[in-house]
Design an enzyme around this catalytic site. Sequence first.
Site, short mmCIF file in Angstrom:
data_model
loop_
_atom_site.label_atom_id
_atom_site.label_comp_id
_atom_site.label_asym_id
_atom_site.label_seq_id
_atom_site.Cartn_x
_atom_site.Cartn_y
_atom_site.Cartn_z
N ASP A 133 1.88 -11.67 -13.26
CA ASP A 133 0.61 -12.33 -13.62
C ASP A 133 0.85 -13.77 -14.05
OD1 ASP A 133 2.02 -11.00 -15.60
OD2 ASP A 133 0.27 -10.38 -16.74
N ASP B 283 0.82 -15.40 -0.08
CA ASP B 283 -0.45 -15.92 0.42
C ASP B 283 -1.05 -16.94 -0.55
OD1 ASP B 283 -0.33 -14.62 2.78
OD2 ASP B 283 -2.15 -13.44 2.53
N TYR C 28 4.53 -0.04 -0.45
CA TYR C 28 3.99 0.02 0.92
C TYR C 28 4.68 1.09 1.76
CZ TYR C 28 1.54 -4.42 0.13
OH TYR C 28 0.71 -5.40 -0.35
N ASP D 218 3.75 -10.01 -1.17
CA ASP D 218 2.64 -10.12 -0.23
C ASP D 218 1.56 -11.02 -0.83
OD1 ASP D 218 0.91 -9.68 1.85
OD2 ASP D 218 0.50 -7.57 1.38
N LYS E 42 7.09 -6.81 -13.08
CA LYS E 42 6.13 -6.42 -14.11
C LYS E 42 6.87 -5.46 -15.04
CE LYS E 42 1.90 -6.44 -15.78
NZ LYS E 42 1.36 -7.60 -16.49
#
Length: 355
Positions: free
Chosen positions: A223, A251, A141, A247, A191
């Site tokens: 994942d 959520d 980001y 992020d 990852k």
Amino acid sequence: MSHSIVVIPGDGIGQEITTAAVQVLQAADAKFGLDLHFTYQDAGGTAYDKYGTPLPEETLAACRAADAVLFGAVGGNQWDNVEPSLRPEKAILGLRKGLGLYANLRPVKIEPALVDYSPLKPELARGVDLVIVRELVGGIYFGERCESEQHDGVERAWDLENYSVPEVERIAKLAFQTAQLRRGRVTSVDKANVLATSRLWRRTVEQVHAQYADVELQHLYVDNCAMQLAVRPAQFDVIVTGNLFGDILSDEAAVVGGSIGMLPSASIGAQTSLYEPIHGSAPDIAGQGIANPLGTILSAAMLLRYSLHVEQAADAVEAAVRQALADGYRTVDLWREGCQKVSTEAMAEAVAARV
Ligand code: NAD
């Protein structure tokens, strides 16, 4: 020792929910002798209307000088046409940057009385009590990006992910320290089978772990973590991860919790930290006295725990919330047949009385 708290109500339901949380903090102060001092500052659309900026210099300076910040929410339709750099939500980014808020802590705890509100089956939702520690100021980001370029006659865009060892060390330490205050287990999410930044992340988390022998560490690919949150969320204690994965996973975990009005958060800075519910300013219900204040009250409990280090008072506020729910008090968003429907103010009173 006295403690100074800056309260930023913001916009929409911000005023109602921060008033409720301050009432509960005052009850904790009366019981535990915390010597809390509150001052109020503007931010968001309210500040824009008064000063022409969503984050006045005075607000930022007051936050920097305080022991902690309690934040409501910002935003609303009336500021939809304001120039993008002056929109209410810019206050949040400004505070993040101005206070150096490098980590976001999002607990998801399903209260026994609210197990049925989770979209998961009750046997999966029961006992969920986890915290996601998300790196907030680095990663993809904040990396370089290119909106559009030509390569061999084909248009493409790119975003660069990078993490440095000190950035990972800082967040890993916070995760291990958070686990020490809880059940002593950290799951680091990356990852590493694909990404170089993830391999540096994993190596660094392992190095930091050497200083926290009392905490158990496991690694999960992102994942797999996303799947585990849906099939066995109660296995997690502390999840630590980078900005992008955090992020998304935070959520997902919030939805598992069942109600947006219930969830608190803390953004941790080197000096001052900021505490706020995860929801927005809810303009659709603002001013009606019906907003659920529990996410803000639980954010205030985090403030007591992480900034003021008054563990007993934090426990008392959390227990009071649990008891008010067990006694059947519900704001309209959580109300069901057989429960007592209460206003924001009455919910605050019910919690304050149980502290
Ligand atoms: P929202 O979280 O404000 O509301 C989503 C829905 O949840 C609405 O129906 C609302 O009534 C309900 N809701 C939210 N909090 C509640 C509570 N405490 N009690 C009962 N019901 C509650 O999200 P949105 O509608 O997408 O955004 C509204 C405004 O808030 C926008 O301007 C947005 O930019 C802003 N926003 C601010 C923050 C923040 O200040 N940190 C975060 C998210 C959104």
